[in-house]
Design an enzyme around this catalytic site. Structure first.
Site, PDB file in Angstrom:
ATOM      1  N   SER A   1       1.226  -9.967  -0.074  1.00  0.00           N
ATOM      2  CA  SER A   1       0.978  -8.587  -0.315  1.00  0.00           C
ATOM      3  C   SER A   1       1.243  -7.886   0.936  1.00  0.00           C
ATOM      4  O   SER A   1       1.126  -6.490   0.954  1.00  0.00           O
ATOM      5  CB  SER A   1      -0.373  -8.364  -0.562  1.00  0.00           C
ATOM      6  OG  SER A   1      -1.522  -9.137  -0.144  1.00  0.00           O
TER       7      SER A   1
ATOM      8  N   LYS B   1       0.705  -1.074  -0.178  1.00  0.00           N
ATOM      9  CA  LYS B   1      -0.028   0.186   0.135  1.00  0.00           C
ATOM     10  C   LYS B   1       0.886   1.213   0.036  1.00  0.00           C
ATOM     11  O   LYS B   1       0.455   2.281  -0.266  1.00  0.00           O
ATOM     12  CB  LYS B   1      -0.827  -0.116   1.177  1.00  0.00           C
ATOM     13  CG  LYS B   1      -2.252  -1.112   1.106  1.00  0.00           C
ATOM     14  CD  LYS B   1      -3.003  -0.703   0.347  1.00  0.00           C
ATOM     15  CE  LYS B   1      -4.422  -1.402   0.380  1.00  0.00           C
ATOM     16  NZ  LYS B   1      -5.351  -1.093  -0.634  1.00  0.00           N
TER      17      LYS B   1
END
Lengths: 329, 329
Positions: free
Chosen positions: B315, B58
């Site tokens: 992720s 992110k």
């Protein structure tokens, strides 16, 4: 036969080892830890050997030695004794080389290390750390089988292989146009720090190199101070299962007394805090013995490293889930 | 003002994002997992975005958007709503940019995510996931303060930033003279996979891209099948706290329906096994939502990926110690 040189490895031998390892060992990341830098008021890099094949730097030394064996030697296999990380490394390199490995491991080693060694196809011989001599057991296997012993630290090729960690640190800092003020390395038998020190001092002569050991196993710190090889007390205890060798090697001490700038000692509590720190902030799994250099940095009470560029080697990440879960909770 | 383009990002926009991120985001390692390769009978690479700043991909999208704000916009600060990973990313980028951040986070988010967001200096506003609308809360803060909203996935610059993961996969495989047969990406709002798919398909048109979602949150898989944006059932539950968005975005779906080759669903049990696998064999801390692509590979019951070169994106790695300890035990 391997040349049983009593000479010590030099920088060119580490460069030769790096060439042998190319394409087989991983070049591990050196991670700039902004969080550790903030805690230490320093510029902190973590050399993540936890991400090496088999989860520790030991793959490097094992590969460097075994890849130089003759076909005749390889046909007779290899033998090693180890608290667990060298065990997995020798087993994995033997598997890659399609040769037989027999590994002597203490029965109280972490299960993850014993199981992983078996998973790599090695025959495992367990011994009682309190009663048996692992060197004797290994010597007897060598006598019976003709296999080659792969020493965990006190060998020319083992030290040269581990020294490739130092070469990578040099390369990775040069990309940033930096040289470190200090490099902190976990230490037990002394192979990793000896090889690393040779590589670092050749390229950055002013960089200080510090060994880090668990409380009670500070034989290198005391040996550096006294100039003689000191030993640990037989009743010493530590959670750092990878760092319980009673005294550093002869070859490694010859190198380390010349190149190291001091020895630092950390407590088990400090080690567990460092494991938690690496988990929380860097998402890395580090075993107790692999976390001692980071622990020394995070507990830099006298601000020795404040304002400096410092590398801490995270030497291994093989830790049983229960031990890890307790350390990070 | 940021250009509120309704156009979709293309490859050149991802290349531009990569230029902005250079020296700020980490180029994360792509790890060849010999163990996962053996389990899957494939050639498996893990793209370790767990090692990105703030522990997830992110950071890339947040940096790409915020770094393009004008001085006037920066003076008024930024606002974001997030299950926790985008929260930390926006907080960290705001800290680096010396601007104020207000972050709206569900009160049941993992403590590690809430605490880390605060540690990066952001003001945290907690809300009740069952009762409140996070979009409404964020909109009200924007109205009051004039701050800029940093959307978690459905924005041109967010998608372009996340796409740099795909560019790195391309670069890292080209060094090995390889192209992947398949790339598996965790999916919720769809920003990471949309950007990644653009970068991969531009360079490797024949590579198949698969979204991976937790059971009960398979809105992308169903949307790809039906051609319409589907939503999840309101009572669905999963341990993958990062992947609980009820439906994928409009921009992301426009990209994903064109570029994705299918959607895979995994169970919570499969996710926990993948977390344990990454811990045991790769020494990586992976959070539940970050482990779904690896879980899909390890549970490849129909041997879809056997014999293939496959990349799984890990992720994120922000997981509370108790959750992690339970998953690996």
């Amino acid at each position: 036969m391997i040349d049983q040189r009593i000479s010590l490895p030099e920088h060119e031998n580490i460069v030769a080892a790096a060439r042998r390892l190319e394409g087989f060992a991983r070049v591990t990341p050196m991670i700039e830890s902004t969080t550790a830098s903030a805690v230490c008021n320093a510029w902190v890099f973590l050399k993540a050997e936890t991400l090496q094949h088999t989860g520790s730097f030991k793959f490097r030394g094992a590969f460097n030695l075994i890849s130089q064996l003759s076909p005749e030697q390889k046909a007779l296999g290899v033998v090693a004794y180890s608290s667990g990380n060298h065990a997995q490394a020798v087993a994995k390199v033997a598997q890659l080389s399609k040769i037989k490995a027999t590994i002597v491991i203490p029965s109280d080693a972490p299960q993850i290390k014993i199981q992983s060694t078996k998973n790599f196809g090695a025959e495992v011989v367990l011994y009682d750390r309190a009663k048996d001599s692992r060197e004797d057991i290994a010597a007897s296997i060598v006598d019976d089988s003709g296999a080659t012993l792969v020493p965990p630290y006190d060998h020319f090729d083992t030290i040269a292989g581990q020294g490739t960690v130092g070469l990578e640190i040099v390369d990775q800092l040069r990309v940033l146009n930096q040289s470190p003020d200090a490099v902190l390395v976990p230490c037990s038998g002394g192979g990793l720090i000896a090889g690393t020190a040779i590589a670092i001092k050749q390229n950055f002569p002013d960089t200080e190199i510090f060994s880090v050991e668990p409380e009670g196993f500070d034989d290198t710190a005391r040996s550096l101070a006294s100039g003689e090889r000191e030993t640990t007390a037989p009743n010493a205890k530590s959670i750092c299962d990878a760092l319980l060798v009673p005294t550093l090697g002869q070859l490694t001490f010859s190198i380390n007394k010349r190149l190291l700038d001091g020895g630092i000692t950390v407590t088990d509590t400090e080690v567990k805090k460092a494991m938690r720190f690496a988990y929380m902030h860097e998402k890395l799994v580090v075993e107790p013995g692999g976390a001692v250099a980071l622990a020394a940095l995070l507990n830099d009470k006298n601000n020795v490293f404040a304002g400096k560029t410092v590398v801490a080697v995270l030497s291994g990440g093989n830790v049983d889930p229960a031990t890890f879960g307790a350390a990070i909770s």
